[in-house]
Scaffold this motif. Structure first.
Motif, mmCIF file in Angstrom:
data_model
loop_
_atom_site.group_PDB
_atom_site.id
_atom_site.type_symbol
_atom_site.label_atom_id
_atom_site.label_comp_id
_atom_site.label_asym_id
_atom_site.label_seq_id
_atom_site.Cartn_x
_atom_site.Cartn_y
_atom_site.Cartn_z
ATOM 1 N N THR A 69 78.753 97.885 21.708
ATOM 2 C CA THR A 69 77.560 98.397 21.030
ATOM 3 C C THR A 69 76.378 97.435 21.165
ATOM 4 O O THR A 69 75.266 97.836 21.503
ATOM 5 C CB THR A 69 77.849 98.611 19.521
ATOM 6 N N ALA A 160 73.351 101.175 28.458
ATOM 7 C CA ALA A 160 74.546 101.216 27.601
ATOM 8 C C ALA A 160 75.663 102.030 28.233
ATOM 9 O O ALA A 160 76.832 101.634 28.170
ATOM 10 C CB ALA A 160 74.173 101.809 26.245
ATOM 11 N N SER A 223 81.049 103.951 20.574
ATOM 12 C CA SER A 223 80.173 102.770 20.588
ATOM 13 C C SER A 223 79.159 102.879 21.712
ATOM 14 O O SER A 223 77.975 102.546 21.545
ATOM 15 C CB SER A 223 80.997 101.497 20.780
ATOM 16 N N SER A 227 75.189 103.075 21.219
ATOM 17 C CA SER A 227 74.390 102.027 21.842
ATOM 18 C C SER A 227 73.320 102.637 22.749
ATOM 19 O O SER A 227 72.174 102.172 22.790
ATOM 20 C CB SER A 227 75.306 101.096 22.638
ATOM 21 N N CYS A 231 69.466 102.073 22.617
ATOM 22 C CA CYS A 231 68.813 101.502 23.802
ATOM 23 C C CYS A 231 67.579 102.301 24.213
ATOM 24 O O CYS A 231 66.592 101.737 24.698
ATOM 25 C CB CYS A 231 69.795 101.430 24.970
#
Lengths: 268, 420
Positions: A69, A160, A223, A227, A231
């Motif tokens: 993450t 990510a 995750s 993320s 992002c």
């Protein structure tokens, strides 16, 4: 915006292959490339060491939740900010790739000299994460779209989305189960346990301590997507900060007048 | 003016070189630098045994075992967390030794655990020599929010070649790992080199062309077709496909090669307290305690109540790994192993005002004197700088049959700065 007559003349002069003007600007290129390489390595490496820190240092911190993450969120900050001046001022879609490569150089210098030769940690314990694919995709999407909103969505997210897949081929061998002293651990746990970090005991690890409660325990997937979402926001935010700083110009020094000197002319 | 500056610079340079030349090596762990309250009122280590003697030499790959007991003091300092999360470890200069196994009350201690105050736990640590050199080796507990609390340490020299170190394990899936320190590294390097090569390709793709001045002017001229050509776009599109394909294929291949993986294990181990017959039979009441600075003497006025059914004699006073032994007690003297670190055993021992055995049911008031330069060298005298000037220690009593009775003692400590 169009060129002034002088600028047009300059562009014409430096566009002639092997001309003196072309050679001079090319030499300037090389100087800047070398300086940029050092500067980005130093800046991005220190930023990453201070923020991703232990998650990137140790194999037994590379978990399915925090590492997956947080690392992309930390990774995207400087490349996103740098992408504005490089792309908008020079048309160069290379900020992510440059930052990723510089980070790898800095990380490996630090791991070999500081962690291994100085502090005796084995390489199996201290390898850095692979960050290049996601950051490269960010550059490539920026080049393809030349649009900050589409880059935010696809480029920001790709940092990510590519992170866990890029690292799983090197991390998977360390997640094979091991039974040591009748306790289940994986190889990474075993390495972390065996090679003493005097001041970093097991309980200090910020790792997944209980399975996330949705999607059948697919922590990495959850995750990663969380993320990716963050992002996107971070890319846009830091791209804007890069834009603001790139167009800042200079600020007149107000203090001069207080000591009896002539005021600066406002260049902004 | 210029000469003065040069002279000052020269003096500074010489002073710096002098400082470098007199600076010694820091070989231990700064254990003496820990505040006295952290060493006197947290853990009391005793019965510590090493499988090798102090100053012994072992070869790379040899094993060293540390065993003993650790007592978690009841009057645990308020300013640090209670030991609800602790980790049994070894204090060594990093991984010069590899930790092979650790047990607390025979429970494996790969993970962290929690302990009860006022209890005693048996520990065992097995280490394997890895990096040649002379190392200070202690047992240690990492306590959440308190940091590392180290037990007594000995010096061990590792001889041989670091390159000869091997630590093999077998995984649950039957894979034999020849050396844990180098396992998987080749694969890591291979993937890093691969992605670095891809990144270098993309950077060279742009750097090979004029960069700054040309491109800045072209951007200003809005000549984007010259800045990013169709070839650039095509190569970029191919790279997107290439990167995504590599990620997919690599993960598919990895899944086939490693079908059985488990996440990092972050559970907490439960260690049950094992009743200790040594505890609770003898009770201590602290009346006063004084630290006489010029003589480096701690004098404690205390009452001892013997609730056991045997007569007992005070044999040892221990705090912060320092041991003051009653040299008139054969049993106490027999518990000092040959090879135990000399600097942690007070030469003068323990002086007791009424040394005769304390009868069952008797309460006796007595003065105990612990004198040694170690109060200074171990930097324990700085307890007088604490906002809470108090001490904590463990007392060992012995009966005629050699049974031991342990008791905590705790109280304020008053300084005496000069002779009255």
């Amino acid at each position: 915006m169009s060129l002034t007559a002088e600028e047009a003349r300059l562009l014409k002069a430096i566009s002639v292959p092997n001309s003196d003007a072309a050679k001079i600007v090319r030499n300037l290129d090389w100087i800047v490339v070398v300086v940029l390489l050092f500067a980005v390595t130093a800046a991005f490496h220190i930023h990453f060491m201070l923020t991703a820190g232990d998650w990137d240092f140790w194999v037994d911190w590379k978990d399915r939740m925090y590492w997956v993450t947080l690392t992309p969120m930390i990774l995207i900050i400087i490349p996103a900010a740098l992408s504005y001046p490089l792309m908008a001022k020079f048309g160069l879609p290379i900020s992510g790739t440059l930052c990723g490569l510089c980070l790898m150089i800095g990380e490996w210098i630090s791991r070999i000299s500081g962690f291994h030769l100085w502090a005796y940690f084995p390489y199996s314990m201290i390898w850095p994460a692979i960050v290049i694919p996601g950051l490269m995709l960010m550059d490539l999407f920026y080049m393809m779209f030349r649009n900050v909103f589409l880059t935010t969505i696809f480029g920001g997210a790709s940092v990510a989305l590519a992170f866990a897949p890029a690292n799983w081929p090197i991390l998977a061998p360390y997640h094979i189960p091991v039974v040591h002293m009748n306790q289940l651990v994986n190889v990474a746990d075993m390495i972390g346990y065996s090679f003493t970090r005097t001041a970093t005991p097991e309980y200090l690890r910020f790792i997944e301590r209980g399975t996330l409660r949705t999607f059948g325990g697919e922590s990495t997937l959850i995750s990663t997507f969380f993320s990716a979402f963050v992002c996107m926001i971070l890319f846009y935010m830091w791209w804007r900060i890069g834009q603001f700083l790139s167009n800042l110009g200079t600020i007149p020094n107000q203090l001069k007048t207080m000591v009896g000197l002539e005021a600066d002319k406002d260049e902004a | 003016m210029k000469h003065n500056k040069m002279a000052r610079l020269y003096v500074k340079l010489v002073m710096m070189l002098v400082l470098f030349s007199v600076a010694g090596h820091a070989l231990a762990h700064g254990e003496r630098n820990q505040e006295p309250f952290l060493r006197m009122k947290t853990l009391h280590w005793y019965d510590i045994k090493w499988s090798v003697a102090n100053e012994a030499t072992v070869q790379v790959n040899d094993e060293v075992t540390m065993t003993g007991k650790v007592h978690f003091f009841t009057r645990w300092p308020d300013q640090i967390n209670k030991p609800t999360t602790v980790f049994l470890a070894n204090a060594t200069p990093g991984p010069v030794f590899v930790r092979v196994g650790t047990w607390l009350n025979d429970i494996p201690m790969i993970q962290s655990t929690g302990v009860e105050l006022g209890r005693v736990y048996d520990f065992k640590v097995i280490l394997k020599a890895r990096v040649p050199g002379r190392h200070h080796v202690h047992p240690m507990f990492n306590v959440e929010s308190a940091g590392g609390l180290v037990g007594p340490g000995i010096w061990i020299t590792i001889a041989g070649d670091w390159e000869d170190f091997v630590y093999s394990i077998e995984t649950r899936t039957g894979v034999q790992i020849e050396n844990l320190g180098s396992y998987g590294v080749e694969n890591v390097v291979k993937w890093h080199v691969f992605w670095v090569a891809v990144a270098v390709f993309w950077l060279v793709w742009w750097i090979r062309r004029p960069l700054l001045v040309n491109r800045f002017l072209l951007v200003k001229n809005n000549a984007w077709s010259e800045l990013i050509t169709k070839t650039d776009l095509m190569v970029g599109a191919l790279l997107i496909v290439f990167i995504i394909t590599v990620l997919i294929v690599a993960n598919k291949y990895t899944k086939e090669e490693y079908p059985r993986t488990v996440p990092l294990q972050g559970g907490k181990v439960e260690v049950n307290y094992v009743p200790n017959p040594e505890e609770g039979q003898v009770l201590i009441k602290n009346h006063t305690a004084e630290y006489y600075l010029p003589g480096r003497t701690v004098t404690i006025d205390l009452s001892v109540t013997n609730n056991s059914d045997k007569a007992v004699t005070l044999g040892e006073f221990t705090s912060a790994n320092l041991r003051f032994i009653n040299q008139d007690s054969e049993e106490a003297m027999s518990r000092v192993d040959v090879g135990y670190p000399d600097e942690l055993i007070a030469n003068k021992g323990l002086v007791i005002s009424k040394p005769s055995p304390i009868l069952p049911g008797e309460t006796r008031r007595m003065q105990v004197e612990a004198t040694d330069v170690a109060w200074e060298t171990e930097r324990l005298s700085s307890l007088l700088n604490d906002p809470d000037s108090s001490y904590g220690a463990l007392l060992f009593f012995y009966d005629d049959e050699g049974s031991r009775y342990t008791a905590e003692v705790y109280g304020q400590i008053l300084p005496t700065f000069f002779d009255k």
